[in-house]
Design a protein around this motif. Structure first.
Motif, PDB file in Angstrom:
ATOM      1  N   HIS A  83       0.757  -1.086  -0.115  1.00 20.01           N
ATOM      2  CA  HIS A  83      -0.150   0.080   0.234  1.00 20.01           C
ATOM      3  C   HIS A  83       0.820   1.061   0.014  1.00 20.01           C
ATOM      4  O   HIS A  83       0.691   2.300  -0.881  1.00 20.01           O
ATOM      5  N   LEU A  84       1.907   1.160   0.944  1.00 21.88           N
ATOM      6  CA  LEU A  84       2.852   2.415   1.072  1.00 21.88           C
ATOM      7  C   LEU A  84       3.484   2.707  -0.480  1.00 21.88           C
ATOM      8  O   LEU A  84       3.842   3.615  -0.765  1.00 21.88           O
ATOM      9  N   ALA A  85       4.062   1.437  -1.068  1.00 19.92           N
ATOM     10  CA  ALA A  85       4.608   1.555  -2.016  1.00 19.92           C
ATOM     11  C   ALA A  85       3.628   2.025  -3.491  1.00 19.92           C
ATOM     12  O   ALA A  85       4.142   2.940  -4.125  1.00 19.92           O
ATOM     13  N   ALA A  86       2.644   1.749  -3.427  1.00 21.34           N
ATOM     14  CA  ALA A  86       1.538   2.101  -4.299  1.00 21.34           C
ATOM     15  C   ALA A  86       1.417   3.743  -4.150  1.00 21.34           C
ATOM     16  O   ALA A  86       1.351   4.242  -5.219  1.00 21.34           O
ATOM     17  N   THR A  87       1.303   4.009  -3.067  1.00 22.13           N
ATOM     18  CA  THR A  87       1.023   5.270  -2.764  1.00 22.13           C
ATOM     19  C   THR A  87       2.329   6.219  -3.205  1.00 22.13           C
ATOM     20  O   THR A  87       2.271   7.464  -3.629  1.00 22.13           O
ATOM     21  N   VAL A  88       3.301   5.798  -2.696  1.00 20.83           N
ATOM     22  CA  VAL A  88       4.663   6.432  -3.235  1.00 20.83           C
ATOM     23  C   VAL A  88       4.867   6.721  -4.478  1.00 20.83           C
ATOM     24  O   VAL A  88       5.167   7.771  -5.183  1.00 20.83           O
ATOM     25  N   LEU A  89       4.480   5.675  -5.332  1.00 23.70           N
ATOM     26  CA  LEU A  89       4.810   5.553  -6.676  1.00 23.70           C
ATOM     27  C   LEU A  89       3.587   6.542  -7.493  1.00 23.70           C
ATOM     28  O   LEU A  89       4.083   7.052  -8.360  1.00 23.70           O
ATOM     29  N   ARG A  90       2.538   6.736  -6.941  1.00 25.26           N
ATOM     30  CA  ARG A  90       1.363   7.652  -7.301  1.00 25.26           C
ATOM     31  C   ARG A  90       2.156   8.925  -7.314  1.00 25.26           C
ATOM     32  O   ARG A  90       2.129   9.762  -8.086  1.00 25.26           O
ATOM     33  N   GLY A  91       2.924   9.176  -5.967  1.00 29.07           N
ATOM     34  CA  GLY A  91       3.332  10.652  -5.886  1.00 29.07           C
ATOM     35  C   GLY A  91       4.413  10.937  -6.962  1.00 29.07           C
ATOM     36  O   GLY A  91       4.707  11.920  -7.597  1.00 29.07           O
ATOM     37  N   VAL A  92       5.457   9.923  -7.363  1.00 31.04           N
ATOM     38  CA  VAL A  92       6.541   9.716  -8.107  1.00 31.04           C
ATOM     39  C   VAL A  92       5.833  10.202  -9.604  1.00 31.04           C
ATOM     40  O   VAL A  92       6.369  10.917 -10.333  1.00 31.04           O
ATOM     41  N   ALA A  93       4.739   9.385  -9.960  1.00 31.71           N
ATOM     42  CA  ALA A  93       4.180   9.505 -11.220  1.00 31.71           C
ATOM     43  C   ALA A  93       3.719  10.991 -11.316  1.00 31.71           C
ATOM     44  O   ALA A  93       3.798  11.401 -12.404  1.00 31.71           O
ATOM     45  N   ALA A  94       3.305  11.644 -10.355  1.00 26.60           N
ATOM     46  CA  ALA A  94       2.654  12.896 -10.491  1.00 26.60           C
ATOM     47  C   ALA A  94       3.572  14.061 -10.216  1.00 26.60           C
ATOM     48  O   ALA A  94       3.220  14.989 -10.680  1.00 26.60           O
ATOM     49  N   ASP A  95       4.761  13.419  -9.722  1.00 25.16           N
ATOM     50  CA  ASP A  95       5.785  14.619  -9.472  1.00 25.16           C
ATOM     51  C   ASP A  95       5.355  15.572  -8.347  1.00 25.16           C
ATOM     52  O   ASP A  95       5.735  16.697  -8.418  1.00 25.16           O
ATOM     53  N   ARG A  96       4.736  15.061  -7.338  1.00 27.69           N
ATOM     54  CA  ARG A  96       4.279  15.800  -6.312  1.00 27.69           C
ATOM     55  C   ARG A  96       3.749  14.951  -5.211  1.00 27.69           C
ATOM     56  O   ARG A  96       3.782  13.733  -5.338  1.00 27.69           O
ATOM     57  N   VAL A  97       3.190  15.494  -3.867  1.00 27.61           N
ATOM     58  CA  VAL A  97       2.855  14.787  -3.039  1.00 27.61           C
ATOM     59  C   VAL A  97       1.518  13.999  -3.443  1.00 27.61           C
ATOM     60  O   VAL A  97       0.675  14.659  -4.002  1.00 27.61           O
ATOM     61  N   PRO A  98       1.316  12.725  -3.212  1.00 26.06           N
ATOM     62  CA  PRO A  98       0.133  12.247  -3.458  1.00 26.06           C
ATOM     63  C   PRO A  98      -1.236  12.205  -2.687  1.00 26.06           C
ATOM     64  O   PRO A  98      -1.962  11.387  -1.953  1.00 26.06           O
ATOM     65  N   TRP A  99      -1.505  13.523  -2.487  1.00 25.03           N
ATOM     66  CA  TRP A  99      -2.933  13.787  -1.854  1.00 25.03           C
ATOM     67  C   TRP A  99      -3.366  15.079  -2.470  1.00 25.03           C
ATOM     68  O   TRP A  99      -3.718  15.955  -1.563  1.00 25.03           O
ATOM     69  N   ALA A 100      -3.770  15.128  -3.578  1.00 25.18           N
ATOM     70  CA  ALA A 100      -4.297  16.208  -4.505  1.00 25.18           C
ATOM     71  C   ALA A 100      -5.747  16.179  -4.757  1.00 25.18           C
ATOM     72  O   ALA A 100      -6.400  17.116  -5.376  1.00 25.18           O
ATOM     73  N   ASN A 101      -6.270  14.793  -4.383  1.00 25.83           N
ATOM     74  CA  ASN A 101      -7.748  14.721  -5.047  1.00 25.83           C
ATOM     75  C   ASN A 101      -8.384  13.389  -3.881  1.00 25.83           C
ATOM     76  O   ASN A 101      -7.485  13.081  -3.252  1.00 25.83           O
ATOM     77  N   MET A 102      -9.495  13.226  -4.033  1.00 25.98           N
ATOM     78  CA  MET A 102     -10.195  12.455  -3.097  1.00 25.98           C
ATOM     79  C   MET A 102      -9.635  10.875  -3.439  1.00 25.98           C
ATOM     80  O   MET A 102      -9.353  10.294  -2.176  1.00 25.98           O
ATOM     81  N   TYR A 103      -9.037  10.125  -4.593  1.00 23.85           N
ATOM     82  CA  TYR A 103      -8.615   9.081  -4.552  1.00 23.85           C
ATOM     83  C   TYR A 103      -7.121   9.320  -3.776  1.00 23.85           C
ATOM     84  O   TYR A 103      -7.013   8.229  -3.197  1.00 23.85           O
ATOM     85  N   GLU A 104      -6.386  10.134  -4.158  1.00 20.25           N
ATOM     86  CA  GLU A 104      -5.206  10.150  -3.469  1.00 20.25           C
ATOM     87  C   GLU A 104      -5.518  10.360  -1.950  1.00 20.25           C
ATOM     88  O   GLU A 104      -4.234   9.892  -1.093  1.00 20.25           O
ATOM     89  N   PHE A 105      -6.280  11.205  -1.483  1.00 20.87           N
ATOM     90  CA  PHE A 105      -6.664  11.502  -0.192  1.00 20.87           C
ATOM     91  C   PHE A 105      -6.849   9.980   0.554  1.00 20.87           C
ATOM     92  O   PHE A 105      -6.410   9.656   1.572  1.00 20.87           O
ATOM     93  N   ALA A 106      -7.699   9.180   0.039  1.00 20.58           N
ATOM     94  CA  ALA A 106      -8.049   7.903   0.280  1.00 20.58           C
ATOM     95  C   ALA A 106      -6.764   7.119   0.485  1.00 20.58           C
ATOM     96  O   ALA A 106      -6.597   6.437   1.436  1.00 20.58           O
ATOM     97  N   MET A 107      -5.975   7.090  -0.333  1.00 25.37           N
ATOM     98  CA  MET A 107      -4.704   6.220  -0.375  1.00 25.37           C
ATOM     99  C   MET A 107      -3.824   6.410   0.715  1.00 25.37           C
ATOM    100  O   MET A 107      -3.420   5.820   1.482  1.00 25.37           O
ATOM    101  N   THR A 108      -3.647   7.871   0.897  1.00 24.91           N
ATOM    102  CA  THR A 108      -2.808   8.310   1.876  1.00 24.91           C
ATOM    103  C   THR A 108      -3.142   8.037   3.247  1.00 24.91           C
ATOM    104  O   THR A 108      -2.727   7.514   4.302  1.00 24.91           O
ATOM    105  N   GLY A 109      -4.417   8.451   3.349  1.00 22.32           N
ATOM    106  CA  GLY A 109      -5.365   8.426   4.922  1.00 22.32           C
ATOM    107  C   GLY A 109      -5.343   7.085   5.476  1.00 22.32           C
ATOM    108  O   GLY A 109      -5.083   6.873   6.426  1.00 22.32           O
ATOM    109  N   THR A 110      -5.542   6.190   4.475  1.00 22.43           N
ATOM    110  CA  THR A 110      -5.480   4.801   4.771  1.00 22.43           C
ATOM    111  C   THR A 110      -4.194   3.885   5.051  1.00 22.43           C
ATOM    112  O   THR A 110      -4.367   3.354   6.054  1.00 22.43           O
TER     113      THR A 110
END
Length: 316
Positions: A83-110
């Motif tokens: 889960h942590l790896a998927a969240t970090v990879l989402r941030g790397v792909a977006a080139d920013r912190v992975p909590w800019a929308n509801m989907y990313e909020f859910a990933m990071t929050g959980t």
């Protein structure tokens, strides 16, 4: 999610084993009572040992180690790592912190909820909450995957700030502590009901509760966990005000999101004040904690999606 689901099943099996162990101990107690006064006269040392064990465990029916528990925790750690790896990879792909929308909020929050749970496990044995917490994470991730998923998009101007990292991260971390406090308070209510029925010599349905800490201990644990969450949420409120001043030129504007963040703070402040100074203990304090976390979920799942305002960054 599949590994979280298997961990959930392992924790659920452990609860079933706890119920079976309570039944076995009840039958053993009946057999001991039928053994006669001679056995009672010679069993002083054994009785003291059992009482000591019960005091250490703070449970009506002490429960030993379970393979299901170990499997559940191990799978939770594995799922958390992925889960942590998927969240970090989402941030790397977006080139920013992975909590800019509801989907990313859910990933990071959980992932932070599970992180807090695993950290707390190193200090206090709360593995009996595994079923609840893995189930909660599964539900939130499932809703996010089905309803909140969006493609990676650049940040709006208001989110291009270092305060995004601070504000949202601390808020998500506070939510992790509130989730554990909510779970403890919920179990406390069931435990208090079981203790009341046991005192009246009535039958209890959820027999595994006898293997869990007393309602008094659960309440104290929930209070300590919620205090940590409240401190973090206070910082969240302050950081959000600073961010609002930088983004919109004012510290407070009665935006819907700001109001609900403040409402959550008021609920938990009332919970801490009522318990510490007004003597609100037992069921009343538990209900306040449950209402507080319900407000957190409402703020995340309803306000972010259906209420329009300056904080409408759901991406949906």
């Amino acid at each position: 999610m599949a590994i979280y689901a298997v961990a959930f099943i392992a924790f659920a099996i452990d609860l079933a084993k706890r119920s079976a162990s309570v039944d076995a101990q009840a039958k053993a107690s009946v057999a001991d009572a039928a053994g006669g006064s001679s056995a009672a006269a010679g069993g002083g040392t054994t009785t003291l040992t059992r009482l000591s064990a019960r005091m250490d465990n703070d449970a009506a029916s002490p429960y030993g180690r379970s393979a299901s528990l170990r499997i559940g925790v191990s799978l939770t750690v594995l799922a958390w790592a992925l889960h942590l790896a998927a969240t970090v990879l989402r941030g790397v792909a977006a080139d920013r912190v992975p909590w800019a929308n509801m989907y990313e909020f859910a990933m990071t929050g959980t992932v932070l909820i599970v992180t807090v749970f695993l950290i707390v496990l190193t200090r206090i044995d709360l593995r009996f909450l595994g079923t609840f917490l893995t189930g909660l994470v599964l539900v939130l991730l499932g809703v996010a995957a089905l309803n909140f998923y969006v493609e990676i998009a650049p940040l709006p101007p208001a989110l291009q700030s270092a305060w995004l990292v601070i504000h949202v991260f601390v808020a998500s971390l506070a939510t992790g502590f509130f989730a554990i406090g909510f779970a403890l308070s919920t179990v406390q209510l069931f435990q208090f009901q079981r203790e009341s029925l046991a005192a009246e010599a009535k039958s209890v349905r959820l027999r595994f509760l006898a293997t869990l800490p007393s309602s008094f201990t659960l309440e104290n644990l929930a209070y300590r966990v919620n205090i940590i969450g409240f401190i973090l949420w206070t910082f969240t409120l302050m950081a959000g005000s600073v961010w609002a001043e930088q983004a919109w030129g004012r510290y407070w504007g009665w935006d819907t999101k700001e109001v609900w963040t403040f409402i959550i703070w008021v609920i938990y402040a009332g919970y801490i004040h009522a318990r510490a100074t007004r003597g609100w203990r037992g069921s009343r304090s538990a209900w306040l904690a449950i209402i507080g976390f319900s407000a957190v979920l409402f703020n995340f799942g309803i306000v972010n999606v259906f209420f329009k305002g300056l904080h409408s960054y759901s991406g949906l």
